[in-house]
Design a protein around this motif. Structure first.
Motif, short mmCIF file in Angstrom:
data_model
loop_
_atom_site.label_atom_id
_atom_site.label_comp_id
_atom_site.label_asym_id
_atom_site.label_seq_id
_atom_site.Cartn_x
_atom_site.Cartn_y
_atom_site.Cartn_z
N LYS A 4 12.05 134.09 -11.19
CA LYS A 4 13.28 134.25 -10.58
C LYS A 4 13.54 135.47 -9.88
O LYS A 4 12.80 136.50 -10.34
CB LYS A 4 14.51 134.18 -11.74
N SER A 7 17.98 138.81 -11.26
CA SER A 7 18.53 138.49 -12.53
C SER A 7 19.93 139.16 -12.48
O SER A 7 20.52 140.37 -12.00
CB SER A 7 17.85 139.35 -13.50
N GLU A 34 17.62 128.20 -8.27
CA GLU A 34 16.28 128.38 -8.63
C GLU A 34 15.80 129.88 -8.27
O GLU A 34 14.81 130.20 -8.70
CB GLU A 34 15.43 127.52 -7.89
N GLN A 35 16.87 130.50 -7.69
CA GLN A 35 16.66 131.95 -7.42
C GLN A 35 16.99 132.83 -8.37
O GLN A 35 16.73 133.97 -8.23
CB GLN A 35 17.16 132.22 -5.87
N TRP A 36 17.85 132.57 -9.23
CA TRP A 36 18.60 133.35 -10.22
C TRP A 36 18.64 133.13 -11.53
O TRP A 36 18.46 131.70 -11.87
CB TRP A 36 19.93 134.07 -9.57
N GLU A 37 18.90 133.89 -12.46
CA GLU A 37 19.24 133.78 -13.75
C GLU A 37 20.39 134.73 -14.28
O GLU A 37 20.79 135.56 -13.56
CB GLU A 37 18.02 134.03 -14.60
N ASP A 64 21.35 128.72 -15.34
CA ASP A 64 20.04 129.23 -16.01
C ASP A 64 20.75 130.50 -16.73
O ASP A 64 20.71 131.67 -16.22
CB ASP A 64 19.15 129.55 -15.16
N GLY A 88 13.60 138.99 -13.11
CA GLY A 88 13.85 139.33 -11.44
C GLY A 88 13.49 140.40 -10.92
O GLY A 88 13.58 141.51 -11.66
#
Length: 304
Positions: A4, A7, A34-37, A64, A88
């Motif tokens: 990721k 974050s 899909e780029q972050w949590e 996520d 991240g």
């Protein structure tokens, strides 16, 4: 787990319902999932926060998000735990009583991707009042209650005397490696309304030569409950702001504390002029609460 790039860290304490409102605003983010949590740090909540969160992520599996526990009480300790648990390269911090605009995460992501010289940033903070603000509120007392930050519509470096807000800022993970995390002696701890953790963190980054920019389109609305608009809460909040400033500057140096006292004298002069102006405009309550704010901050600063 897939990598990721970003974050989002959210510290929470006994705000289960508010946290779900914050999470709702994350469901419509324009940055691809899909780029972050999301890392939610439960800081010893005694309400139904954990159960509400579990139900929420079960109902929204596309998000996520995970929750971790931090047993050391305090928002600074919780944020430090969130950093440690996150994956991240970019870390963005918000609070558990906010709504973010759909473009929020994309704005931070795009900034760090396209401006490698920028180490940290802070976005616009606007109030989200849940009841009609009292007649005594002015833009000056609103700033204290809601943490309002609005430096205009263009991206620029933070001017002297300004710093990002605790509930809307981000930085590269490498920054934490160079300067460390948040000072756990500062910041809200349970029901104790201390503050100043983001100001101290910002100061270390600035002293280290990091470029820190204001990001106008990364907007959050700070949700303000009716109980925060009472005189009792306002007095308590302002006194603890003064206590926080005393702790922050005395920890730094005697010179820093002396400089803060001098700045307080200047603020008193400005507040007195503004209070007189409100009186002449026929809104004496606004001026009165401005002086209450100044008095309580000064008392906390002096150790009362």
């Amino acid at each position: 787990m897939p990598e990721k790039r970003l974050s989002l860290v959210i510290a929470t304490y006994n705000r289960g319902a508010k946290l779900c409102t914050t999470l709702d605003s994350l469901l419509v983010q324009t940055l691809p999932q899909e780029q972050w949590e999301v890392v939610v740090v439960n800081n010893n909540s005694t309400d139904d926060t954990a159960a509400r969160f579990a139900d929420y992520v079960a109902a929204h599996p596309q998000l996520d998000a995970r929750m971790v526990l931090e047993t050391e009480q305090g928002v600074s300790a919780a944020r430090n735990r969130g950093i440690a648990e996150s994956r991240g390269e970019y870390i963005v911090v918000i609070d558990d009583d906010e709504r973010v605009v759909p473009e929020f995460l994309e704005r931070y992501y795009s900034l760090f991707e396209s401006h490698p010289e920028v180490g940290a940033a802070g976005g616009r903070i606007l109030p989200g009042f849940e009841s009609v603000p009292p007649r005594w509120m002015s833009k000056y007392t609103e700033r204290t209650i809601a943490g309002t930050l609005d430096l205009g519509d263009r991206m620029r470096e933070f001017p002297e005397g300004k710093f990002f807000g605790g509930g809307n800022h981000g930085y590269r993970r490498a920054v934490v490696g160079r300067y460390g995390g948040y000072d756990t002696s500062l910041g809200r701890t349970g029901g104790v309304l201390l503050a100043g953790e983001e100001k101290e963190f910002y100061g270390r980054l600035r002293a280290g030569g990091e470029r820190i920019v204001y990001l106008p389109d990364a907007v959050i609305y700070h949700l303000v409950e009716p109980e925060r608009l009472t005189r009792g809460y306002f007095v308590k909040l302002c006194r603890n702001i003064g206590r926080s400033e005393r702790r922050r500057t005395r920890t730094a140096s005697r010179t820093a504390f002396a400089g803060r006292l001098a700045a307080e004298a200047v603020k008193w002069a400005g507040a007195s002029v503004l209070a007189l102006g409100f009186l002449l405009q026929g809104t004496p309550a606004k001026g009165g609460y401005l002086l209450i704010m100044r008095w309580q901050i000064t008392a906390g600063l002096l150790g009362a």
